[in-house]
Each structure stands twice: as structure tokens, then as C-alpha cells.
Design a protein around this motif. Structure first.
Motif, PDB file in Angstrom:
ATOM      1  N   SER A 114     -38.693 -22.150  13.821  1.00  0.00           N
ATOM      2  CA  SER A 114     -39.032 -21.821  12.886  1.00  0.00           C
ATOM      3  C   SER A 114     -38.370 -21.571  11.664  1.00  0.00           C
ATOM      4  CB  SER A 114     -39.567 -20.478  13.090  1.00  0.00           C
ATOM      5  OG  SER A 114     -40.533 -19.925  12.232  1.00  0.00           O
ATOM      6  N   ILE A 115     -39.180 -21.736  10.351  1.00  0.00           N
ATOM      7  CA  ILE A 115     -38.844 -21.764   9.305  1.00  0.00           C
ATOM      8  C   ILE A 115     -39.053 -19.663   9.174  1.00  0.00           C
ATOM      9  CG2 ILE A 115     -39.217 -23.653   7.953  1.00  0.00           C
ATOM     10  CD1 ILE A 115     -41.687 -22.297   6.427  1.00  0.00           C
ATOM     11  N   GLY A 116     -39.405 -19.263   9.537  1.00  0.00           N
ATOM     12  CA  GLY A 116     -38.915 -17.677   9.588  1.00  0.00           C
ATOM     13  C   GLY A 116     -37.364 -17.240  10.282  1.00  0.00           C
ATOM     14  N   ALA A 117     -37.636 -15.555   9.397  1.00  0.00           N
ATOM     15  CA  ALA A 117     -35.814 -15.714  10.056  1.00  0.00           C
ATOM     16  C   ALA A 117     -35.918 -15.221  11.181  1.00  0.00           C
ATOM     17  CB  ALA A 117     -34.956 -14.711   8.474  1.00  0.00           C
ATOM     18  N   THR A 118     -36.625 -14.998  11.821  1.00  0.00           N
ATOM     19  CA  THR A 118     -36.793 -14.267  12.951  1.00  0.00           C
ATOM     20  C   THR A 118     -37.131 -15.699  14.473  1.00  0.00           C
ATOM     21  OG1 THR A 118     -38.839 -13.661  12.954  1.00  0.00           O
ATOM     22  CG2 THR A 118     -37.220 -11.602  12.119  1.00  0.00           C
ATOM     23  N   VAL A 144     -33.034 -18.228  22.598  1.00  0.00           N
ATOM     24  CA  VAL A 144     -32.560 -19.122  21.584  1.00  0.00           C
ATOM     25  C   VAL A 144     -33.152 -18.714  20.406  1.00  0.00           C
ATOM     26  CG1 VAL A 144     -32.549 -22.191  20.835  1.00  0.00           C
ATOM     27  CG2 VAL A 144     -31.245 -21.307  22.457  1.00  0.00           C
ATOM     28  N   PHE A 145     -33.231 -18.578  19.160  1.00  0.00           N
ATOM     29  CA  PHE A 145     -34.596 -18.673  17.828  1.00  0.00           C
ATOM     30  C   PHE A 145     -33.206 -19.545  16.914  1.00  0.00           C
ATOM     31  CE2 PHE A 145     -34.679 -13.987  19.921  1.00  0.00           C
ATOM     32  CZ  PHE A 145     -35.663 -14.202  20.757  1.00  0.00           C
ATOM     33  N   ILE A 146     -34.149 -20.738  16.958  1.00  0.00           N
ATOM     34  CA  ILE A 146     -33.723 -21.009  16.285  1.00  0.00           C
ATOM     35  C   ILE A 146     -34.692 -20.456  14.036  1.00  0.00           C
ATOM     36  CG2 ILE A 146     -33.254 -23.471  14.789  1.00  0.00           C
ATOM     37  CD1 ILE A 146     -31.575 -22.791  17.301  1.00  0.00           C
ATOM     38  N   HIS A 147     -33.691 -20.476  13.061  1.00  0.00           N
ATOM     39  CA  HIS A 147     -33.907 -20.571  11.965  1.00  0.00           C
ATOM     40  C   HIS A 147     -33.956 -21.715  11.801  1.00  0.00           C
ATOM     41  CE1 HIS A 147     -34.042 -18.826   7.524  1.00  0.00           C
ATOM     42  NE2 HIS A 147     -34.902 -20.161   7.985  1.00  0.00           N
ATOM     43  N   PHE A 148     -34.858 -22.343  11.169  1.00  0.00           N
ATOM     44  CA  PHE A 148     -35.007 -24.618  10.952  1.00  0.00           C
ATOM     45  C   PHE A 148     -34.373 -24.179   9.415  1.00  0.00           C
ATOM     46  CE2 PHE A 148     -35.885 -28.346  10.888  1.00  0.00           C
ATOM     47  CZ  PHE A 148     -35.515 -28.478  12.013  1.00  0.00           C
ATOM     48  N   LEU A 152     -31.226 -30.114   9.778  1.00  0.00           N
ATOM     49  CA  LEU A 152     -30.440 -29.081  10.710  1.00  0.00           C
ATOM     50  C   LEU A 152     -30.911 -29.768  12.306  1.00  0.00           C
ATOM     51  CD1 LEU A 152     -29.834 -26.202  12.016  1.00  0.00           C
ATOM     52  CD2 LEU A 152     -31.811 -25.394  12.581  1.00  0.00           C
ATOM     53  N   ILE A 153     -32.068 -30.538  12.255  1.00  0.00           N
ATOM     54  CA  ILE A 153     -31.849 -30.969  13.313  1.00  0.00           C
ATOM     55  C   ILE A 153     -32.425 -32.416  13.116  1.00  0.00           C
ATOM     56  CG2 ILE A 153     -32.716 -31.723  15.827  1.00  0.00           C
ATOM     57  CD1 ILE A 153     -32.430 -28.416  16.150  1.00  0.00           C
ATOM     58  N   ALA A 154     -32.434 -33.510  13.199  1.00  0.00           N
ATOM     59  CA  ALA A 154     -33.263 -35.050  12.435  1.00  0.00           C
ATOM     60  C   ALA A 154     -34.229 -35.158  13.341  1.00  0.00           C
ATOM     61  CB  ALA A 154     -32.705 -36.105  12.811  1.00  0.00           C
ATOM     62  N   ASP A 155     -34.985 -35.733  13.441  1.00  0.00           N
ATOM     63  CA  ASP A 155     -36.202 -36.323  14.263  1.00  0.00           C
ATOM     64  C   ASP A 155     -35.586 -36.849  15.304  1.00  0.00           C
ATOM     65  OD1 ASP A 155     -38.081 -35.360  11.941  1.00  0.00           O
ATOM     66  OD2 ASP A 155     -38.817 -37.680  11.259  1.00  0.00           O
ATOM     67  N   ASP A 156     -34.846 -38.025  15.604  1.00  0.00           N
ATOM     68  CA  ASP A 156     -34.089 -37.941  16.716  1.00  0.00           C
ATOM     69  C   ASP A 156     -33.720 -37.272  17.830  1.00  0.00           C
ATOM     70  OD1 ASP A 156     -32.099 -37.770  15.417  1.00  0.00           O
ATOM     71  OD2 ASP A 156     -31.267 -40.024  16.307  1.00  0.00           O
ATOM     72  N   GLY A 157     -32.806 -35.811  17.352  1.00  0.00           N
ATOM     73  CA  GLY A 157     -32.803 -35.033  18.439  1.00  0.00           C
ATOM     74  C   GLY A 157     -31.386 -34.412  17.572  1.00  0.00           C
ATOM     75  N   THR A 158     -30.540 -35.302  17.529  1.00  0.00           N
ATOM     76  CA  THR A 158     -29.655 -35.347  15.647  1.00  0.00           C
ATOM     77  C   THR A 158     -29.248 -33.961  15.053  1.00  0.00           C
ATOM     78  OG1 THR A 158     -29.100 -37.792  16.250  1.00  0.00           O
ATOM     79  CG2 THR A 158     -27.847 -36.479  14.604  1.00  0.00           C
ATOM     80  N   THR A 164     -24.562 -24.954  15.016  1.00  0.00           N
ATOM     81  CA  THR A 164     -25.667 -25.198  15.941  1.00  0.00           C
ATOM     82  C   THR A 164     -25.555 -25.620  17.218  1.00  0.00           C
ATOM     83  OG1 THR A 164     -26.656 -24.920  14.065  1.00  0.00           O
ATOM     84  CG2 THR A 164     -28.473 -25.761  16.058  1.00  0.00           C
ATOM     85  N   ARG A 165     -25.097 -26.898  17.356  1.00  0.00           N
ATOM     86  CA  ARG A 165     -24.323 -27.684  17.747  1.00  0.00           C
ATOM     87  C   ARG A 165     -23.851 -26.996  19.702  1.00  0.00           C
ATOM     88  NH1 ARG A 165     -21.856 -30.850  15.287  1.00  0.00           N
ATOM     89  NH2 ARG A 165     -23.162 -32.174  14.671  1.00  0.00           N
ATOM     90  N   LYS A 166     -22.605 -26.045  19.003  1.00  0.00           N
ATOM     91  CA  LYS A 166     -22.228 -25.865  19.889  1.00  0.00           C
ATOM     92  C   LYS A 166     -22.937 -24.300  20.516  1.00  0.00           C
ATOM     93  CE  LYS A 166     -17.458 -25.011  18.653  1.00  0.00           C
ATOM     94  NZ  LYS A 166     -16.218 -24.217  18.125  1.00  0.00           N
ATOM     95  N   PHE A 167     -23.750 -23.578  19.923  1.00  0.00           N
ATOM     96  CA  PHE A 167     -24.353 -23.050  20.484  1.00  0.00           C
ATOM     97  C   PHE A 167     -25.724 -23.527  21.009  1.00  0.00           C
ATOM     98  CE2 PHE A 167     -28.609 -20.810  20.261  1.00  0.00           C
ATOM     99  CZ  PHE A 167     -28.420 -19.336  21.169  1.00  0.00           C
TER     100      PHE A 167
END
Length: 184
Positions: A114-118, A144-148, A152-158, A164-167
Motif C-alpha cells: 500500500s502507499i500508506g505508511a502502515t 510483509v507490509f510493503i510501503h509502496f 520499488l517494484i516494476a510491473d514485471d516484478g523486478t 526490499t529484494r533481500k527482505f
């Protein structure tokens, strides 16, 4: 390792879904023995107990998609501090009628962005409660609560960030161990 089929539920229907991007990132980090299949939920009617006598074709398809999976991955946004209605509806359809719960006993994990901090903390907690009731063993850690953020992540998942990759790799490693424990 024997190939394992993972049914992926992305709780967002948005074309540019951050959660779909997160799902793809996880898929790219997973070993080849995991086969990810995204479950279609955008064409389902709203659940009604009237279905129980004769399930609509799309609802039966959903139940079969879940039943044929070895494990599940739920990737959810947070809408108004809970799970999106479309995801809850899909869960209700696949778990009904009583006695035909397609989810029972299948290992799962819940993640979200989410774009939200939490991130999606509240939605994930609600979803974990639902899945526990449906008799699904759900991976507890890591959460896994990702602050987007942009790039951060491309459409293809890169994944554009090493931390973030290590996590996420740590999550994937734990998820693989979790589902392998139940698949054996």
C-alpha cells in the motif's frame, strides 16, 4: 522438489495494482518448482446462499482452482482498514456450501502493499482471521507490509531496491519451507 502449484489471489482489480506487482516479485524470487497461477476473481457474482443448490459455472471454476492447488498466496491491498470486497467474496464462494470448503488444510501466506505508511497491516490481520476459520495453516513470520513507493517494484516484478529484494527473498525462503512441510 516436486512441483507445487500455488494459487495466487490478488485482492486488487486495478490495472496498475501494486499488489499484482508484489505478487510478480515474489514469483521471480521463488524456485522453479513453484508454479504460480493467478486465480481470476473479477468475474464472480456476489455470493448468495441460493448458489448452494447449483453453483454458477464461474463459481465452480474458482472452487476447482483452489482445490487443485497445493498452497495459496494472498496478496491484498487495504480498503477502509480491511480486505477488499472482491477478495472476501471470492473466499466466501470457494469456501461454500458448508462441508465443501476448498481451502481446508491448504498452507497459505498473506502479504500486501500500500502507499500508506502502515502498509496493509489491518487488512492482513482480518484476512488471517478469516483463513484461520477456514482451517488454513497460515505462515506467521515474516509479516510483509510493503510501503509502496515509485520504482520499488516494476510491473514485471523486478525489484528496484536491494533491501526490499533481500527482505522478500527471506519471505520466499520461509514460504517455500512452510508449504513444503504441508505438501509432503
Amino acid at each position: 522438489m516436486t512441483p507445487l502449484k500455488i494459487a495466487v489471489f490478488v485482492g486488487s482489480l486495478r490495472k496498475g495494482s501494486f499488489n499484482r506487482q508484489l505478487a510478480r516479485a515474489v514469483e521471480k524470487l521463488a524456485p522453479a518448482e513453484l508454479v504460480f497461477e493467478h486465480v481470476r476473481i473479477d468475474d464472480l457474482p456476489l455470493y448468495s446462499q441460493d448458489f448452494d443448490a447449483a453453483y454458477p459455472t464461474v463459481a465452480s471454476r474458482l472452487k476447482n482452482d483452489v482445490a487443485s492447488a497445493d498452497a495459496l498466496l494472498f496478496v491484498t491491498p487495504e480498503y477502509n482498514r480491511s480486505v477488499p470486497g472482491v477478495l472476501k467474496n471470492a473466499i466466501d464462494i470457494a469456501s461454500r456450501p458448508w462441508g465443501t470448503n476448498s481451502f481446508a488444510g491448504k498452507p497459505a501466506a498473506v502479504i500486501g502493499a500500500s502507499i500508506g505508511a502502515t502498509g496493509t497491516a489491518m487488512a492482513q490481520q482480518h484476512l488471517r482471521n478469516i483463513l484461520a476459520y477456514l482451517d488454513m495453516p497460515v505462515l506467521a513470520q515474516p509479516e510483509v507490509f510493503i510501503h509502496f513507493k515509485d520504482d520499488l517494484i516494476a510491473d514485471d516484478g523486478t525489484i528496484g531496491n536491494d533491501g526490499t529484494r533481500k527482505f522478500l527473498q527471506g519471505f520466499v525462503d520461509r514460504y517455500v519451507a512452510w508449504i513444503t512441510r504441508f505438501a509432503g
